[in-house]
Design an enzyme around this catalytic site. Structure first.
Site, PDB file in Angstrom:
ATOM      1  N   HIS A 203       0.793  -1.233   0.000  1.00  0.00           N
ATOM      2  CA  HIS A 203       0.000   0.000   0.000  1.00  0.00           C
ATOM      3  C   HIS A 203       0.823   1.280   0.000  1.00  0.00           C
ATOM      4  O   HIS A 203       0.277   2.362  -0.208  1.00  0.00           O
ATOM      5  CB  HIS A 203      -0.943   0.032   1.209  1.00  0.00           C
ATOM      6  CG  HIS A 203      -0.251   0.417   2.477  1.00  0.00           C
ATOM      7  ND1 HIS A 203       0.432  -0.486   3.241  1.00  0.00           N
ATOM      8  CD2 HIS A 203      -0.112   1.622   3.097  1.00  0.00           C
ATOM      9  CE1 HIS A 203       0.957   0.122   4.284  1.00  0.00           C
ATOM     10  NE2 HIS A 203       0.649   1.403   4.219  1.00  0.00           N
TER      11      HIS A 203
HETATM   12  C1  UD1 Z   1      -1.807   5.906   5.546  1.00  0.00           C
HETATM   13  C2  UD1 Z   1      -0.517   6.422   6.200  1.00  0.00           C
HETATM   14  C3  UD1 Z   1       0.510   5.310   6.317  1.00  0.00           C
HETATM   15  C4  UD1 Z   1      -0.087   4.045   6.939  1.00  0.00           C
HETATM   16  C5  UD1 Z   1      -1.363   3.670   6.189  1.00  0.00           C
HETATM   17  C6  UD1 Z   1      -2.041   2.454   6.771  1.00  0.00           C
HETATM   18  C7  UD1 Z   1      -0.075   8.791   5.752  1.00  0.00           C
HETATM   19  C8  UD1 Z   1       0.751   9.760   4.997  1.00  0.00           C
HETATM   20  N1  UD1 Z   1       0.079   7.508   5.422  1.00  0.00           N
HETATM   21  O1  UD1 Z   1      -1.523   5.589   4.194  1.00  0.00           O
HETATM   22  O2  UD1 Z   1       1.588   5.759   7.131  1.00  0.00           O
HETATM   23  O3  UD1 Z   1       0.850   2.987   6.846  1.00  0.00           O
HETATM   24  O4  UD1 Z   1      -2.273   4.769   6.235  1.00  0.00           O
HETATM   25  O5  UD1 Z   1      -3.083   2.027   5.948  1.00  0.00           O
HETATM   26  O6  UD1 Z   1      -0.808   9.197   6.639  1.00  0.00           O
HETATM   27  N2  UD1 Z   1      -8.861   5.210   0.964  1.00  0.00           N
HETATM   28  C9  UD1 Z   1     -10.114   4.657   0.873  1.00  0.00           C
HETATM   29  N3  UD1 Z   1     -10.765   4.286   2.004  1.00  0.00           N
HETATM   30  C10 UD1 Z   1     -10.217   4.441   3.234  1.00  0.00           C
HETATM   31  C11 UD1 Z   1      -8.933   5.020   3.314  1.00  0.00           C
HETATM   32  C12 UD1 Z   1      -8.269   5.398   2.194  1.00  0.00           C
HETATM   33  O7  UD1 Z   1     -10.655   4.473  -0.211  1.00  0.00           O
HETATM   34  O8  UD1 Z   1     -10.854   4.066   4.236  1.00  0.00           O
HETATM   35  C13 UD1 Z   1      -8.122   5.569  -0.263  1.00  0.00           C
HETATM   36  C14 UD1 Z   1      -8.278   6.980  -0.727  1.00  0.00           C
HETATM   37  O9  UD1 Z   1      -8.371   6.963  -2.114  1.00  0.00           O
HETATM   38  C15 UD1 Z   1      -6.960   7.636  -0.340  1.00  0.00           C
HETATM   39  C16 UD1 Z   1      -5.990   6.481  -0.430  1.00  0.00           C
HETATM   40  O10 UD1 Z   1      -6.753   5.320  -0.063  1.00  0.00           O
HETATM   41  O11 UD1 Z   1      -6.639   8.700  -1.144  1.00  0.00           O
HETATM   42  C17 UD1 Z   1      -4.835   6.599   0.491  1.00  0.00           C
HETATM   43  O12 UD1 Z   1      -5.269   6.865   1.827  1.00  0.00           O
HETATM   44  P1  UD1 Z   1      -4.395   7.852   2.751  1.00  0.00           P
HETATM   45  O13 UD1 Z   1      -5.073   8.052   4.032  1.00  0.00           O
HETATM   46  O14 UD1 Z   1      -3.983   9.039   1.980  1.00  0.00           O
HETATM   47  O15 UD1 Z   1      -3.046   7.060   3.018  1.00  0.00           O
HETATM   48  P2  UD1 Z   1      -2.727   5.511   3.125  1.00  0.00           P
HETATM   49  O16 UD1 Z   1      -2.103   5.079   1.853  1.00  0.00           O
HETATM   50  O17 UD1 Z   1      -3.868   4.721   3.652  1.00  0.00           O
END
Ligand code: UD1
Length: 356
Positions: A203
């Site tokens: 991820h």
């Molecule tokens: C975040 C953390 C990372 C952690 C990870 C655990 C940051 C910078 N990164 O990364 O340190 O290891 O969480 O999972 O804070 N999305 C969904 N549904 C959700 C959550 C996210 O669809 O419930 C999608 C969205 O399109 C979003 C993308 O996933 O843009 C990434 O989510 P984001 O919170 O930006 O960071 P993670 O990659 O989850």
């Protein structure tokens, strides 16, 4: 003592669980603020249910966005929340955008700030997580380090006096859950046998956001000689769709994110783990499943030194790495004995400042 926890992403809910239980057991007041960084039920709600965490007192509902938009939207709301609850400690967890937002709000308003899982370093300044952890450690009044390695990083950055090693709270919840699911076969929604599959998660931005790198990782997993159960994070699904990379090719058996007890069972029964997650590397070690990490470095260096984790620096070698001989058995406990949350809460309670 009144502690206000700021959480928002999946690994933070896992860390919150033992802290919430220890705070309650020791008779302290606890306010839980969920930023809404992770919002899908499978990324959030199920962790509160399965790990018996009280429902959040405040939900900011920020959702997705660029780093600046996501972090800024949390900050814009946190000041008022902190002032309303007026805690003795603001406690932030790990290395996400929710961590840095909670930290900034607390220091600006002069609330004592404690950082749980302080001192982890990848020394890779391109990782958003690395910015978040370094900045949060330097803002914190109290750095709660999980290991001696983490303490040594904090010492070399001049933070020794604020640092206490309290152990790793993820170990508390991992060992307790493993005890609960021990003896039960894995409950995976695909037909695989215990010991006959590789469990994988990918991820991190450095692996998902470059189409060529993502295609190489997915291709490498798909080419492994046994089924690969890929529990797909929303970022992976979104980026694979955007770049037209097939997550069902070859050996891949892609499934939705698992809940925590399912994940622990799935790791325990896997032949091997392939991941870029920090938590999973450690859980694989605790459950003694060999791990291959798809990154150029790791914060959890103890897993490498003890032989249970290797870095896949060359993706062409993934198959050889996954099939490497079993590591030497070990009784080492670099992540503590499963009682870190109690030590953490005692450390906080002993350092409550009297305020005007
Ligand atoms: C975040 C953390 C990372 C952690 C990870 C655990 C940051 C910078 N990164 O990364 O340190 O290891 O969480 O999972 O804070 N999305 C969904 N549904 C959700 C959550 C996210 O669809 O419930 C999608 C969205 O399109 C979003 C993308 O996933 O843009 C990434 O989510 P984001 O919170 O930006 O960071 P993670 O990659 O989850």
């Amino acid at each position: 003592m009144k502690v206000l926890s700021v959480v928002g992403a999946r690994p933070q809910f896992v860390k919150l669980a033992p802290i919430a239980h220890a705070l309650r057991a020791q008779g302290h007041e606890h306010v839980i603020v969920h930023t809404g960084q992770h919002y899908d039920a499978k990324m959030s709600d199920v962790f509160f249910q399965d790990l018996r965490i009280p429902a959040p007192d405040v939900h900011l509902g920020v959702g997705s966005g660029s780093h600046g938009v996501q972090t800024g939207s949390m900050l814009a709301q946190l000041d008022a929340v902190l002032e309303e609850h007026d805690p003795d400690w603001v406690l932030v967890y790990g290395d996400t955008n929710s961590t840095i937002a909670g930290a900034l709000s607390a220091v600006k308003l002069h609330y004592p700030l404690a950082h749980l899982e302080a001192g982890l370093r990848s020394f890779n300044r391109r990782m958003p997580e690395e910015h978040n952890r370094v900045l949060t450690d330097h803002a914190a009044d109290l750095c709660l380090a999980p290991t001696d390695v983490a303490r040594s990083h904090l010492e070399s950055e001049g933070l020794a006096e604020r640092t206490v090693v309290t152990g790793d709270v993820m170990t508390d919840v991992c060992l307790a859950t493993a005890e609960r699911v021990r003896g039960t076969p894995p409950t995976l929604p695909v037909g695989v046998e215990a010991g006959g599959y590789v469990l994988s998660t990918i991820h991190r931005a450095e692996n998902t956001d470059d189409p060529a790198r993502l295609a190489a990782i997915v291709g490498g997993l798909a080419g492994l000689p046994c089924p690969v159960v890929l529990t797909a994070h929303p970022r992976l699904v979104a980026k694979a769709a955007e770049h037209r990379i097939d997550l069902s090719q070859g050996a891949l058996r892609t499934i939705e994110p698992l809940n925590y007890p399912e994940m622990i069972g799935a790791i325990a029964h896997a032949r091997a783990v392939v991941t870029d997650s920090g938590g999973l590397q450690k859980e694989a070690f605790l459950l003694r499943t060999p791990c291959t990490t798809v990154r150029t470095e790791t914060e959890w260096t103890e897993t490498i030194e003890l032989g249970w984790n290797v870095l896949a620096l060359d993706l062409d070698e993934l198959s050889t790495l996954v099939d490497r001989p079993a590591p030497a058995p070990t009784e080492a406990t670099p992540y503590g004995d499963g009682h870190a949350a109690t030590a953490t809460v005692e450390t906080l309670a002993a350092r409550v400042r009297s305020r005007p």
